[in-house]
Design a protein around this motif. Sequence first.
Motif: not given
Length: 314
Positions: A15-32, A141-143
Motif C-alpha cells: 500500500f505504501t509504494y502503491l500510493i507513492e506511484k500515484l503521486g502521494v507524498k509523505d504518507v505510509q501504511f503501518e500494520e497493526l 495491478n503492478s502490485f
Amino acid sequence: MSGGWNTIESDAGVFTYLIEKLGVKDVQFEELITLDPDELRQSGKIYGVIFLFKYPTGETRSDTPKDGNFDHEAANNMFFAAQTIQNACGTQALLSVLLNKDGEIEIGKELREFKEFSGEFPPELRGETLSNSDLIREVHNSFARSSPFIDETQRTATEDDDVYHFIAYTSIQGKLYELDGLQPAPISHGACSVDEFPDKVVQVLQRRIGRYPATEIRFNLLACVQDLRIRAREMGDDEALEAEEQRRNEWLWENALRRHNFVGFVGELLKGVVKDKLAQGGDAYGKWVEEAKGKTKKRSDDRKKQGITGDDLE
C-alpha cells in the motif's frame, strides 16, 4: 474498459509504494497487530485505517447498517464511490482515506485531477470513473502477486468461496465515517475528533469483529499515517530513521519479488536436480525420491501431533 483489476495483498509495503506511484507524498501504511488505541497512537499522525475482513457473500443487503447510520447527504460532501468492479476494493479503500484528507495530505497532481473531475458525480458514477481510470488500475495491478495458474480478471466469487473485502474508516468534518463501496452511502458512527479517532475506531472495529464466530481470526488492519521518517528526522533519532530506511528497502525487494513468476525457474531447477541424480547411476534417483517422501511424511506426522491441520496453514 481496457483491462481488469487483479487482487492485491493487504500489506503495508504494497500500500505504501502503491500510493507513492500515484503521486502521494509523505504518507505510509503501518500494520497493526492488536486492537489497541495506544498502538494506533504510537504510529504518529493518523489519517485513517483500512480494515480487511471475510465478506459474507450470502448476506442480503439491508436498508439499515448493523452499526451506525447511513448518511446519504454526506456522500455529496466527501469522496465516496460505489464499488462497481471486483478486486478494486483495496485501492478504493485507500483512496477513500487519501481523497478525503486532501489538504492535510499532498495527494499529487493525478489524484487531485481525478478527485476534481469526479467530485460532482453521484457515488455510482464515481465508482465507474475509478474503475475506468487507466492510471489507477495500472498502478494497482503492478502490485498484484504474479500467478501463472489463475486469471483473477476472469474469476467470479461464489457463496462457497472465501471472499475478503477492504473498507476504510476516517474522521471527516468531526464525524467517524465507515466508507464501504458496497454500501449505498457512508456510514456515520457519530461525533469524532482527530484526537478521539484511535479510541472510537477501535470500539467500532471490536463490535464488528464481535459479530463473527470466535473461531474467525482472519482480519487485517492497516493504519494510514504520516511517513515515520519525518518524525524520526524531527526528533533527531538517527537509529529510528535508519530502521525505517531499512524497512523501505525490504518493502522494495518484496514488491519486486511479487511481480515475478518463479514457476519456470523452479521447473528448470528440478530438471537439473533430476538430471544430476540420474547421471549418478545406480539407484541414486530412487533413493532420493524415497528420502523426500519420508521427510514429507515426517513433517505431516509432526503437524498432526501438534494439532495442526492443512486448514490452519495460511
